[in-house]
Scaffold this motif. Structure first.
Motif, PDB file in Angstrom:
ATOM      1  N   ARG A 132       7.773 -18.646  -6.702  1.00  0.00           N
ATOM      2  CA  ARG A 132       7.797 -19.370  -7.979  1.00  0.00           C
ATOM      3  C   ARG A 132       8.563 -18.580  -9.032  1.00  0.00           C
ATOM      4  NH1 ARG A 132       2.385 -20.296 -11.448  1.00  0.00           N
ATOM      5  NH2 ARG A 132       2.701 -18.058 -11.664  1.00  0.00           N
ATOM      6  N   ALA A 133       8.336 -17.258  -9.087  1.00  0.00           N
ATOM      7  CA  ALA A 133       9.057 -16.421 -10.051  1.00  0.00           C
ATOM      8  C   ALA A 133      10.557 -16.481  -9.813  1.00  0.00           C
ATOM      9  CB  ALA A 133       8.553 -14.980  -9.966  1.00  0.00           C
ATOM     10  N   ASN A 134      10.961 -16.465  -8.539  1.00  0.00           N
ATOM     11  CA  ASN A 134      12.382 -16.494  -8.224  1.00  0.00           C
ATOM     12  C   ASN A 134      13.026 -17.842  -8.495  1.00  0.00           C
ATOM     13  OD1 ASN A 134      12.314 -13.812  -7.416  1.00  0.00           O
ATOM     14  ND2 ASN A 134      11.950 -14.312  -5.260  1.00  0.00           N
ATOM     15  N   ASP A 135      12.208 -18.877  -8.656  1.00  0.00           N
ATOM     16  CA  ASP A 135      12.724 -20.201  -8.999  1.00  0.00           C
ATOM     17  C   ASP A 135      12.905 -20.378 -10.507  1.00  0.00           C
ATOM     18  OD1 ASP A 135      12.975 -21.148  -6.445  1.00  0.00           O
ATOM     19  OD2 ASP A 135      11.022 -22.140  -6.404  1.00  0.00           O
ATOM     20  N   GLN A 136      12.397 -19.434 -11.298  1.00  0.00           N
ATOM     21  CA  GLN A 136      12.455 -19.548 -12.751  1.00  0.00           C
ATOM     22  C   GLN A 136      13.553 -18.632 -13.286  1.00  0.00           C
ATOM     23  OE1 GLN A 136       8.370 -18.460 -13.562  1.00  0.00           O
ATOM     24  NE2 GLN A 136       7.709 -20.598 -13.585  1.00  0.00           N
ATOM     25  N   PRO A 137      14.648 -19.191 -13.792  1.00  0.00           N
ATOM     26  CA  PRO A 137      15.765 -18.354 -14.235  1.00  0.00           C
ATOM     27  C   PRO A 137      15.379 -17.324 -15.291  1.00  0.00           C
ATOM     28  CG  PRO A 137      16.434 -20.645 -14.085  1.00  0.00           C
ATOM     29  CD  PRO A 137      14.961 -20.628 -13.888  1.00  0.00           C
ATOM     30  N   SER A 138      14.462 -17.662 -16.189  1.00  0.00           N
ATOM     31  CA  SER A 138      14.073 -16.701 -17.222  1.00  0.00           C
ATOM     32  C   SER A 138      13.378 -15.486 -16.610  1.00  0.00           C
ATOM     33  CB  SER A 138      13.166 -17.364 -18.258  1.00  0.00           C
ATOM     34  OG  SER A 138      11.980 -17.849 -17.653  1.00  0.00           O
ATOM     35  N   THR A 139      12.565 -15.711 -15.577  1.00  0.00           N
ATOM     36  CA  THR A 139      11.906 -14.595 -14.897  1.00  0.00           C
ATOM     37  C   THR A 139      12.916 -13.767 -14.112  1.00  0.00           C
ATOM     38  OG1 THR A 139       9.879 -15.892 -14.711  1.00  0.00           O
ATOM     39  CG2 THR A 139      10.081 -13.980 -13.278  1.00  0.00           C
ATOM     40  N   VAL A 140      13.855 -14.427 -13.466  1.00  0.00           N
ATOM     41  CA  VAL A 140      14.916 -13.704 -12.755  1.00  0.00           C
ATOM     42  C   VAL A 140      15.697 -12.812 -13.725  1.00  0.00           C
ATOM     43  CG1 VAL A 140      17.058 -13.949 -11.439  1.00  0.00           C
ATOM     44  CG2 VAL A 140      15.095 -15.439 -10.948  1.00  0.00           C
ATOM     45  N   ALA A 141      15.962 -13.328 -14.923  1.00  0.00           N
ATOM     46  CA  ALA A 141      16.680 -12.536 -15.927  1.00  0.00           C
ATOM     47  C   ALA A 141      15.884 -11.290 -16.312  1.00  0.00           C
ATOM     48  CB  ALA A 141      16.969 -13.391 -17.164  1.00  0.00           C
ATOM     49  N   GLU A 142      14.550 -11.413 -16.411  1.00  0.00           N
ATOM     50  CA  GLU A 142      13.723 -10.244 -16.723  1.00  0.00           C
ATOM     51  C   GLU A 142      13.814  -9.212 -15.608  1.00  0.00           C
ATOM     52  OE1 GLU A 142      12.173  -9.571 -19.518  1.00  0.00           O
ATOM     53  OE2 GLU A 142      12.807 -11.459 -20.417  1.00  0.00           O
ATOM     54  N   GLU A 235      24.827 -15.488 -10.512  1.00  0.00           N
ATOM     55  CA  GLU A 235      25.564 -16.726 -10.760  1.00  0.00           C
ATOM     56  C   GLU A 235      24.772 -17.929 -10.263  1.00  0.00           C
ATOM     57  OE1 GLU A 235      29.750 -16.877  -9.970  1.00  0.00           O
ATOM     58  OE2 GLU A 235      29.883 -14.679  -9.867  1.00  0.00           O
ATOM     59  N   ARG A 236      24.549 -18.867 -11.165  1.00  0.00           N
ATOM     60  CA  ARG A 236      23.897 -20.123 -10.822  1.00  0.00           C
ATOM     61  C   ARG A 236      24.673 -21.260 -11.466  1.00  0.00           C
ATOM     62  NH1 ARG A 236      17.292 -19.682 -10.534  1.00  0.00           N
ATOM     63  NH2 ARG A 236      17.196 -17.695  -9.386  1.00  0.00           N
ATOM     64  N   ASP A 237      24.823 -22.324 -10.728  1.00  0.00           N
ATOM     65  CA  ASP A 237      25.544 -23.494 -11.243  1.00  0.00           C
ATOM     66  C   ASP A 237      24.584 -24.284 -12.127  1.00  0.00           C
ATOM     67  OD1 ASP A 237      27.292 -25.520 -11.746  1.00  0.00           O
ATOM     68  OD2 ASP A 237      27.149 -26.431  -9.751  1.00  0.00           O
ATOM     69  N   SER A 238      24.590 -23.961 -13.410  1.00  0.00           N
ATOM     70  CA  SER A 238      23.630 -24.579 -14.324  1.00  0.00           C
ATOM     71  C   SER A 238      24.273 -24.771 -15.689  1.00  0.00           C
ATOM     72  CB  SER A 238      22.385 -23.699 -14.465  1.00  0.00           C
ATOM     73  OG  SER A 238      22.732 -22.427 -14.993  1.00  0.00           O
ATOM     74  N   ASN A 239      23.671 -25.628 -16.480  1.00  0.00           N
ATOM     75  CA  ASN A 239      24.138 -25.848 -17.844  1.00  0.00           C
ATOM     76  C   ASN A 239      23.519 -24.860 -18.828  1.00  0.00           C
ATOM     77  OD1 ASN A 239      25.729 -28.100 -17.157  1.00  0.00           O
ATOM     78  ND2 ASN A 239      23.927 -29.442 -17.210  1.00  0.00           N
ATOM     79  N   GLN A 240      22.453 -24.200 -18.399  1.00  0.00           N
ATOM     80  CA  GLN A 240      21.746 -23.260 -19.256  1.00  0.00           C
ATOM     81  C   GLN A 240      21.872 -21.841 -18.700  1.00  0.00           C
ATOM     82  OE1 GLN A 240      20.072 -24.276 -22.174  1.00  0.00           O
ATOM     83  NE2 GLN A 240      21.154 -26.172 -21.712  1.00  0.00           N
ATOM     84  N   SER A 241      21.928 -20.869 -19.594  1.00  0.00           N
ATOM     85  CA  SER A 241      21.999 -19.464 -19.205  1.00  0.00           C
ATOM     86  C   SER A 241      20.873 -18.685 -19.868  1.00  0.00           C
ATOM     87  CB  SER A 241      23.350 -18.857 -19.606  1.00  0.00           C
ATOM     88  OG  SER A 241      24.405 -19.477 -18.909  1.00  0.00           O
ATOM     89  N   ALA A 288      21.825 -20.817 -29.773  1.00  0.00           N
ATOM     90  CA  ALA A 288      20.737 -20.649 -28.811  1.00  0.00           C
ATOM     91  C   ALA A 288      19.503 -21.392 -29.297  1.00  0.00           C
ATOM     92  CB  ALA A 288      20.405 -19.167 -28.618  1.00  0.00           C
ATOM     93  N   TYR A 289      18.752 -21.921 -28.347  1.00  0.00           N
ATOM     94  CA  TYR A 289      17.477 -22.544 -28.704  1.00  0.00           C
ATOM     95  C   TYR A 289      16.351 -21.508 -28.723  1.00  0.00           C
ATOM     96  CZ  TYR A 289      16.954 -22.529 -23.579  1.00  0.00           C
ATOM     97  OH  TYR A 289      16.906 -22.169 -22.253  1.00  0.00           O
ATOM     98  N   ALA A 308      18.029 -14.267 -25.050  1.00  0.00           N
ATOM     99  CA  ALA A 308      18.430 -15.594 -25.509  1.00  0.00           C
ATOM    100  C   ALA A 308      18.437 -16.553 -24.335  1.00  0.00           C
ATOM    101  CB  ALA A 308      19.813 -15.552 -26.156  1.00  0.00           C
ATOM    102  N   GLY A 309      17.983 -17.784 -24.600  1.00  0.00           N
ATOM    103  CA  GLY A 309      18.138 -18.890 -23.673  1.00  0.00           C
ATOM    104  C   GLY A 309      19.021 -19.909 -24.356  1.00  0.00           C
ATOM    105  N   LEU A 310      20.112 -20.327 -23.690  1.00  0.00           N
ATOM    106  CA  LEU A 310      21.128 -21.089 -24.418  1.00  0.00           C
ATOM    107  C   LEU A 310      22.026 -21.876 -23.475  1.00  0.00           C
ATOM    108  CD1 LEU A 310      23.672 -18.416 -25.725  1.00  0.00           C
ATOM    109  CD2 LEU A 310      22.203 -18.105 -23.763  1.00  0.00           C
ATOM    110  N   GLU A 311      22.799 -22.768 -24.061  1.00  0.00           N
ATOM    111  CA  GLU A 311      23.806 -23.507 -23.307  1.00  0.00           C
ATOM    112  C   GLU A 311      24.826 -22.527 -22.745  1.00  0.00           C
ATOM    113  OE1 GLU A 311      27.400 -26.608 -24.375  1.00  0.00           O
ATOM    114  OE2 GLU A 311      25.554 -26.678 -25.582  1.00  0.00           O
ATOM    115  N   SER A 312      25.194 -22.715 -21.493  1.00  0.00           N
ATOM    116  CA  SER A 312      26.050 -21.734 -20.824  1.00  0.00           C
ATOM    117  C   SER A 312      27.382 -21.525 -21.536  1.00  0.00           C
ATOM    118  CB  SER A 312      26.295 -22.157 -19.372  1.00  0.00           C
ATOM    119  OG  SER A 312      25.083 -22.163 -18.655  1.00  0.00           O
ATOM    120  N   GLY A 313      27.940 -22.565 -22.098  1.00  0.00           N
ATOM    121  CA  GLY A 313      29.228 -22.439 -22.766  1.00  0.00           C
ATOM    122  C   GLY A 313      29.176 -21.599 -24.026  1.00  0.00           C
ATOM    123  N   LYS A 314      27.989 -21.311 -24.524  1.00  0.00           N
ATOM    124  CA  LYS A 314      27.849 -20.507 -25.740  1.00  0.00           C
ATOM    125  C   LYS A 314      27.379 -19.084 -25.466  1.00  0.00           C
ATOM    126  CE  LYS A 314      26.830 -24.601 -28.538  1.00  0.00           C
ATOM    127  NZ  LYS A 314      25.852 -25.288 -29.428  1.00  0.00           N
TER     128      LYS A 314
END
Length: 417
Positions: A132-142, A235-241, A288-289, A308-314
């Motif tokens: 579950r942790a590995n499925d959550q990008p924010s946790t992976v970033a930590e 690298e993940r194909d996503s709209n959010q980073s 960023a949101y 920061a959690g944000l749109e990938s283009g930013k």
């Protein structure tokens, strides 16, 4: 003033009583210097797995059902946590049932059965937690930022550990050996916080906490290495980073006043809605949101992390501006007004947190076990109130432009050079 007293169980475990007026609750917390940073490489994840296993039952409360149903019959909330610093077990209950709560906690935590069948059953549960942790990008970033900042040092490894350790190498014998190495009374503590009116003062508490085995303090943690930051991107194909930036401030973590100054610096940088990061990155620029900064002090090293959690283009623009804001604070210093506001906000947040007996117990565990300082919530608030502008400005000046970077999203490391 908060009434505080301490005694010691025969096994060497310190028992700290913190009387808080105006509450009907008590939190009982037992913690040890046995978090993830005390693990050897092949043990990574063991501290957390052991935390799970003790809940399966002890000598008096033999099964997990006995443990859970007893806590519910007391009207109590029972839980635990493992960090890099500590492993801790805690129960919060009404004052009238505090002694029964201590009986429960000291039984299954101090005298766990560690049943082999339950151990094998729990492996699957923790493996699911890791998945579950590995499925959550924010946790992976930590996890990535820890590795970028600390490399293969234990502080760079995830607390949960890798799934293959759960599958292949965590035997009952290895887990017992880890516990016998790290759960020493002299490297732990029991914290009783809240309304203590119903607790006896006749040696009963010392006898209950003596259920923990008498173990010499023969474990240790690996000292931190010199800062060698890296940039890591998944690298993940996503709209959010998800972006993380980690600095290593030049403060003495053994100095409570210096830790308080760092906390106020991180508050004015990104710890509130009036902070520089929130105001500019979110409100003014809309990059960023979610954007914030936090500081943390391990036993021998501090960190300052921007997130920061944000749109990938930013993401690249946000990274560049966040780094510039740290530089501006280094070169120009904060304003008197924002230091005063951050100091009030940080101290106020601590006051509000300490309305909760569990928060005071957690603070006490870190204060005494990690830093070897007295349990005193009033002193924690006073330390923040006493920080001066010059102390915060000094912290800002010594945040070097050297940082670890971690990103999860459709990027490469070259984007953050």
């Amino acid at each position: 003033m908060t009434a505080i007293s301490s005694s010691t169980a025969p096994n060497g475990l310190p028992i700290h009583r913190v009387q808080l007026d105006g509450t009907r609750a008590v939190t009982v917390l037992v913690a040890f210097d046995a978090g993830a940073r005390t693990e050897r490489p092949e043990e990574n994840g063991m501290a957390h797995f052991l935390e799970h296993l003790v809940f399966k039952g002890g000598e008096k409360y033999v099964t997990y059902r006995d443990v859970n149903e007893t806590a519910e019959n007391l009207g109590a909330q029972l839980n635990a946590y493992t960090s890099h610093d500590l492993v801790a077990f805690h129960i919060t209950t009404r004052a009238e049932t505090a002694l029964e709560a201590i009986d429960l906690l000291t039984d299954f935590v101090g005298r766990p059965r560690l049943d082999a069948e339950e151990l094998d059953r729990e492996r699957g549960v923790v493996i699911q937690e890791i998945a579950r942790a590995n499925d959550q990008p924010s946790t992976v970033a930590e996890h990535l930022i820890d590795r970028a900042a600390f490399g293969d040092h234990p502080l760079g490894r995830p607390v949960l550990g890798p799934a293959e350790h759960l599958r292949d190498t965590f035997t009952r014998e290895a887990i017992v050996a880890f516990r016998e190495r790290q759960w020493a009374g002299a490297r732990g503590g029991a914290f009783l916080v809240g309304n203590l009116a119903h607790l006896p003062d006749d040696g009963t508490l010392e006898r209950l906490f003596d259920r923990f085995p008498t173990i010499a303090a023969n474990g240790s943690y690996e000292p931190v290495q010199p800062f060698a930051p890296r940039t890591l991107v998944e690298e993940r194909d996503s709209n959010q980073s998800h972006l993380r930036m980690s600095y290593r401030p030049k403060i003495d973590v053994g100095d409570r006043r210096a830790r308080a100054a760092l906390a106020i610096y991180s508050t004015l940088l990104g710890g509130s809605m009036g902070s520089r990061l929130f105001d500019e990155i979110r409100e003014q620029r809309g990059l960023a949101y979610s954007v914030y900064a936090l500081s943390h002090a391990f036993a021998d090293v501090p960190i300052l992390q921007l997130s920061a959690g944000l749109e990938s283009g930013k993401a690249v623009e946000a990274y560049a501006r966040m780094r510039e804001i740290v530089t501006e604070l280094r070169d120009e210093g904060p304003t008197q007004e924002e230091v005063a506001r951050a100091r009030s906000y940080a101290a106020g947040a601590r006051v509000l947190a300490f309305e909760n007996t569990n928060a005071v117990a957690r603070y006490g565990a870190t204060q005494t076990i990690v830093f070897g300082e007295p349990v005193d919530p009033d002193a924690a608030i006073a330390a923040l109130d006493a920080v001066t502008y010059d102390e915060v400005a000094q912290v800002a000046r010594e945040i070097a432009d050297e940082l670890a970077i971690a990103v999860v999203g459709p990027h490469s490391a070259a984007d953050f050079a």
